[in-house]
Design a protein around this motif. Sequence first.
Motif, PDB file in Angstrom:
ATOM      1  N   GLN A 123      -4.578  -0.839   4.020  1.00  0.00           N
ATOM      2  CA  GLN A 123      -4.593  -1.561   2.746  1.00  0.00           C
ATOM      3  C   GLN A 123      -3.396  -1.175   1.889  1.00  0.00           C
ATOM      4  OE1 GLN A 123      -6.630  -4.033   1.926  1.00  0.00           O
ATOM      5  NE2 GLN A 123      -5.542  -4.329   0.000  1.00  0.00           N
ATOM      6  N   LEU A 124      -3.046   0.112   1.877  1.00  0.00           N
ATOM      7  CA  LEU A 124      -1.869   0.563   1.133  1.00  0.00           C
ATOM      8  C   LEU A 124      -0.607  -0.065   1.706  1.00  0.00           C
ATOM      9  CD1 LEU A 124      -0.897   2.479  -1.153  1.00  0.00           C
ATOM     10  CD2 LEU A 124      -0.591   4.227   0.607  1.00  0.00           C
ATOM     11  N   GLN A 125      -0.560  -0.158   3.027  1.00  0.00           N
ATOM     12  CA  GLN A 125       0.585  -0.786   3.690  1.00  0.00           C
ATOM     13  C   GLN A 125       0.732  -2.242   3.252  1.00  0.00           C
ATOM     14  OE1 GLN A 125       0.201  -1.258   8.019  1.00  0.00           O
ATOM     15  NE2 GLN A 125       2.281  -0.507   8.257  1.00  0.00           N
ATOM     16  N   LYS A 126      -0.382  -2.965   3.201  1.00  0.00           N
ATOM     17  CA  LYS A 126      -0.365  -4.360   2.770  1.00  0.00           C
ATOM     18  C   LYS A 126       0.097  -4.472   1.321  1.00  0.00           C
ATOM     19  CE  LYS A 126      -3.429  -8.387   2.302  1.00  0.00           C
ATOM     20  NZ  LYS A 126      -4.826  -8.884   2.503  1.00  0.00           N
ATOM     21  N   ARG A 127      -0.411  -3.582   0.466  1.00  0.00           N
ATOM     22  CA  ARG A 127      -0.035  -3.588  -0.954  1.00  0.00           C
ATOM     23  C   ARG A 127       1.456  -3.321  -1.116  1.00  0.00           C
ATOM     24  NH1 ARG A 127       0.081  -5.207  -5.530  1.00  0.00           N
ATOM     25  NH2 ARG A 127      -0.652  -4.096  -7.363  1.00  0.00           N
ATOM     26  N   GLY A 128       1.951  -2.364  -0.364  1.00  0.00           N
ATOM     27  CA  GLY A 128       3.365  -2.037  -0.439  1.00  0.00           C
ATOM     28  C   GLY A 128       4.260  -3.204  -0.056  1.00  0.00           C
ATOM     29  N   GLU A 129       3.856  -3.941   0.964  1.00  0.00           N
ATOM     30  CA  GLU A 129       4.653  -5.081   1.402  1.00  0.00           C
ATOM     31  C   GLU A 129       4.659  -6.187   0.355  1.00  0.00           C
ATOM     32  OE1 GLU A 129       6.684  -5.340   4.002  1.00  0.00           O
ATOM     33  OE2 GLU A 129       6.215  -3.216   4.356  1.00  0.00           O
ATOM     34  N   GLN A 130       3.532  -6.367  -0.363  1.00  0.00           N
ATOM     35  CA  GLN A 130       3.481  -7.364  -1.429  1.00  0.00           C
ATOM     36  C   GLN A 130       4.464  -7.022  -2.548  1.00  0.00           C
ATOM     37  OE1 GLN A 130      -0.665  -7.094  -2.476  1.00  0.00           O
ATOM     38  NE2 GLN A 130      -1.302  -8.698  -1.043  1.00  0.00           N
ATOM     39  N   ILE A 131       4.460  -5.760  -2.946  1.00  0.00           N
ATOM     40  CA  ILE A 131       5.355  -5.329  -4.022  1.00  0.00           C
ATOM     41  C   ILE A 131       6.806  -5.392  -3.568  1.00  0.00           C
ATOM     42  CG2 ILE A 131       5.988  -3.347  -5.459  1.00  0.00           C
ATOM     43  CD1 ILE A 131       2.966  -2.618  -5.411  1.00  0.00           C
ATOM     44  N   LYS A 132       7.049  -5.011  -2.337  1.00  0.00           N
ATOM     45  CA  LYS A 132       8.405  -5.099  -1.775  1.00  0.00           C
ATOM     46  C   LYS A 132       8.925  -6.530  -1.833  1.00  0.00           C
ATOM     47  CE  LYS A 132      10.889  -4.502   2.616  1.00  0.00           C
ATOM     48  NZ  LYS A 132      10.744  -4.081   4.033  1.00  0.00           N
ATOM     49  N   ALA A 133       8.085  -7.492  -1.463  1.00  0.00           N
ATOM     50  CA  ALA A 133       8.503  -8.890  -1.457  1.00  0.00           C
ATOM     51  C   ALA A 133       8.877  -9.366  -2.866  1.00  0.00           C
ATOM     52  CB  ALA A 133       7.393  -9.766  -0.877  1.00  0.00           C
ATOM     53  N   THR A 134       8.108  -8.931  -3.868  1.00  0.00           N
ATOM     54  CA  THR A 134       8.417  -9.309  -5.254  1.00  0.00           C
ATOM     55  C   THR A 134       9.770  -8.741  -5.680  1.00  0.00           C
ATOM     56  OG1 THR A 134       6.076  -9.409  -5.858  1.00  0.00           O
ATOM     57  CG2 THR A 134       7.661  -9.114  -7.648  1.00  0.00           C
ATOM     58  N   LEU A 135      10.005  -7.478  -5.358  1.00  0.00           N
ATOM     59  CA  LEU A 135      11.263  -6.846  -5.746  1.00  0.00           C
ATOM     60  C   LEU A 135      12.450  -7.468  -5.014  1.00  0.00           C
ATOM     61  CD1 LEU A 135      10.017  -3.148  -5.804  1.00  0.00           C
ATOM     62  CD2 LEU A 135      10.698  -4.504  -7.783  1.00  0.00           C
ATOM     63  N   GLU A 136      12.246  -7.849  -3.767  1.00  0.00           N
ATOM     64  CA  GLU A 136      13.337  -8.460  -2.997  1.00  0.00           C
ATOM     65  C   GLU A 136      13.793  -9.785  -3.605  1.00  0.00           C
ATOM     66  OE1 GLU A 136      12.710  -6.863   1.583  1.00  0.00           O
ATOM     67  OE2 GLU A 136      11.532  -8.595   0.879  1.00  0.00           O
ATOM     68  N   ALA A 137      12.885 -10.459  -4.304  1.00  0.00           N
ATOM     69  CA  ALA A 137      13.222 -11.761  -4.888  1.00  0.00           C
ATOM     70  C   ALA A 137      13.899 -11.636  -6.252  1.00  0.00           C
ATOM     71  CB  ALA A 137      11.949 -12.605  -5.021  1.00  0.00           C
TER      72      ALA A 137
END
Length: 420
Positions: free
Chosen positions: A218-232
């Motif tokens: 679940q932490l891994q999934k959360r991290g990827e969501q935040i990463k995607a926002t920052l990448e944009a």
Amino acid sequence: MNRFLVRAALAVAVCAALASCQKQADQAASAPAAAPASSAPAPAPIPRPSATELEQLAERLVTQSAAVKDGEIVLVSGRSQDAELVENIAVQVRKQGAFPLVTYSSDRMSRRLFFDVPDKFDAQQDKLAMKIADIADVVIGLNNGTNENLFEGADPKRMAARAKADEAVNQAFLDKGVRIVEVGNNLYPTPWRAERYGLTEAQLADVFWKGLNIDYPQLQKRGEQIKATLEAGNELHVTNPNGTDLTLQVKGRRILVSDGIISAEDEKAGGPSLAAYLPAGEVYMTPVPGSAQGKVVHTRSYFRGKPIDNLTLTVDGGKITGMTGDGPGYPDFKAEYDAVADARKDQFAFIDFGINPNVALPANSTVGTWVPAGAVTVGTGSNSWAGGDNSVPYGIVAFLPGSTVTLDGKPIVEKGVLKL
């Protein structure tokens, strides 16, 4: 105050973990707590993990976090107080068909290896650590930080010389793709650290174990969501009631997630993706070179157990152009900083966001740490661990609890609360 590649700490663990290469550099001996008065209530007992919990943790570290495979060589490092967990890790390594090499260090040995060894050897490169970098596939280290002023009185120029000699060692672990798992991450329960956070040791132990026992997928999934926002996004703006006001550009920069698991994708990416800091829960990146601008104020920090108040860094064109501070620890800290004769130490290095909802510090704490959801940390100097190209063996880390951060004008952290 310095966060270096965990590789440095673990590489020199073979020869007693010199403080200049630890993730939190300058840790030292706290005085024993005074005995409570007879009329005072007894302190709450410190929760100790059971044998079953330690075995479960060892299995998770080996099979999930480090993803140890048949035939690999695994260096396991720790201190005597962690003997049971170290032994459990070694057994779990062997159960995967891999081969453990166990090393240990102690405060006494670490101190003697600095103060009792002639300074003529300070510039020597650690040949043994370089050999370990050649043969090791994985390093699992327990960074308990039981002392915070162990190197009190150390010559800053000697510390700088030893760190410089280890720079190539740090880079070798990175270049050769050694997977690194560090357990501690500035949250290992100790009396002095609990005091810093305004917690009892029992409360800090509870925070530490809750942080470790999070749902990693679940932490891994959360991290990827935040990463995607920052990448944009493009521009980050960090403000804090303490006077911090900093902008930096992040468009196109590599973004890394420490989610407690070194996945197959991480192994393919290599480099700094091959590290897991536990308790996990961080998303971090380096800025566009030269883009950082403004002021960073670190309200309260410590140097070898002595407080530094309002360490203020003026940042212009992506580097430190001014520094002020107060408190008993500031003169010695400044002396160490001045002893590092390398301009790379002044480059603005990284920004780090905590995302672990299981880790929380008191709301009035002025001393922050990496992983609580909504935590904001910035730093200068070394950033190889964060995907950068600055391997200088020195850096300044500033924890900024209670910050507000906007991404292209939209709040992503508001007064210490993660909004993503």
